[in-house]
Design an enzyme around this catalytic site. Structure first.
Site, short mmCIF file in Angstrom:
data_model
loop_
_atom_site.label_atom_id
_atom_site.label_comp_id
_atom_site.label_asym_id
_atom_site.label_seq_id
_atom_site.Cartn_x
_atom_site.Cartn_y
_atom_site.Cartn_z
N SER A 144 -3.01 -7.86 2.38
CA SER A 144 -3.38 -7.86 3.80
C SER A 144 -3.86 -9.24 4.20
CB SER A 144 -4.47 -6.82 4.06
OG SER A 144 -3.99 -5.53 3.78
N HIS A 159 0.85 -1.20 0.00
CA HIS A 159 0.00 0.00 0.00
C HIS A 159 0.88 1.26 0.00
CE1 HIS A 159 -3.01 -2.66 2.37
NE2 HIS A 159 -3.54 -2.49 1.17
N ARG A 170 -2.18 -6.20 -8.84
CA ARG A 170 -1.07 -7.13 -8.57
C ARG A 170 -1.00 -8.24 -9.60
NH1 ARG A 170 -3.13 -7.33 -2.51
NH2 ARG A 170 -4.99 -7.10 -3.79
N LYS A 178 -18.34 -7.55 6.51
CA LYS A 178 -16.98 -8.06 6.40
C LYS A 178 -16.27 -7.88 7.74
CE LYS A 178 -13.39 -7.26 2.96
NZ LYS A 178 -12.97 -6.39 1.85
P1 ADP Z 1 -9.58 -4.30 -0.41
O1 ADP Z 1 -10.09 -4.74 0.91
O2 ADP Z 1 -10.45 -3.35 -1.15
O3 ADP Z 1 -8.98 -5.38 -1.29
P2 ADP Z 1 -6.93 -3.64 0.46
O4 ADP Z 1 -6.78 -2.88 1.74
O5 ADP Z 1 -6.53 -5.06 0.47
O6 ADP Z 1 -8.38 -3.39 -0.02
O7 ADP Z 1 -6.15 -2.89 -0.69
C1 ADP Z 1 -6.47 -1.59 -1.08
C2 ADP Z 1 -5.84 -1.30 -2.43
O8 ADP Z 1 -4.44 -1.48 -2.33
C3 ADP Z 1 -6.30 -2.21 -3.57
O9 ADP Z 1 -6.43 -1.43 -4.74
C4 ADP Z 1 -5.18 -3.16 -3.74
O10 ADP Z 1 -5.07 -3.60 -5.08
C5 ADP Z 1 -4.00 -2.29 -3.38
N1 ADP Z 1 -2.90 -3.13 -2.92
C6 ADP Z 1 -2.90 -3.98 -1.89
N2 ADP Z 1 -1.72 -4.62 -1.76
C7 ADP Z 1 -0.94 -4.14 -2.77
C8 ADP Z 1 0.39 -4.42 -3.21
N3 ADP Z 1 1.13 -5.34 -2.60
N4 ADP Z 1 0.86 -3.76 -4.29
C9 ADP Z 1 0.08 -2.86 -4.91
N5 ADP Z 1 -1.18 -2.56 -4.56
C10 ADP Z 1 -1.69 -3.19 -3.51
#
Ligand code: ADP
Length: 157
Positions: A128, A17, A90, A41
């Protein structure tokens, strides 16, 4: 003002992130990192802790704001006068999912455009969800999360 909303669960925030935000900062006047609260969720960490961690990690970034919202992402963007959504890609599964959501948000959000950044290869396997799995299994996540939150991750409240 070019304002982008970066929506997500951030349960917890990862180095993936952070990399995405750093790369997107030159494109916008302001990025609002917004935790979407979804009562269906169940998150591992409370909203309050996720907000505290994001605020700590981005405290020295003057064009980054941290917030949370309930309901539709598109409605939140309108309320905050944000013309753009920021999302990371990703892999192909991210693309398939994000394509539909982005097209939907363009329509229901009154032409909000989603800007996608492809993750750097060294971060493309970090999510995450995976970090939570490793934490539950008592593994080491120190390479996947920012050092400033690492020590608090083993306490799930
Ligand atoms: P969600 O619960 O909507 O999937 P996340 O908190 O997991 O949200 O992620 C928020 C955003 O960050 C999403 O657009 C996701 O693609 C991006 N993201 C998460 N991990 C990575 C990463 N390792 N590299 C690039 N973008 C990421």
């Amino acid at each position: 003002m070019k304002i982008a909303v970066f929506p997500g669960s951030f349960d917890p925030v990862t180095v993936g992130h952070i990399d995405l935000i750093k790369r997107a900062l030159p494109m916008f006047d302001k990025i609002i990192i917004a935790i979407g609260v979804n009562s269906q969720k169940k998150s591992l960490y409370t909203l309050e802790r996720r907000l505290i961690w994001l605020r700590r990690v981005f405290e020295n970034f003057k064009n980054v704001e941290i917030d949370s919202f309930e309901g539709l992402t598109a409605s939140y963007c309108k309320k905050r006068e944000a013309g753009y959504l920021l999302r990371g890609l990703r892999n192909g599964s991210d693309f398939d999912y994000e394509k539909t959501i982005s097209q939907l948000n363009y329509i229901i959000g009154g032409e909000i455009d989603t800007v996608f950044l492809i993750s750097q290869p060294q971060y493309s396997f970090i999510s995450s969800t995976i970090v939570r799995e490793i934490i539950r299994g008592k593994g080491d996540v120190s390479r996947f999360v920012p050092p400033s939150i690492f020590e608090e991750l083993s306490d799930f409240n």
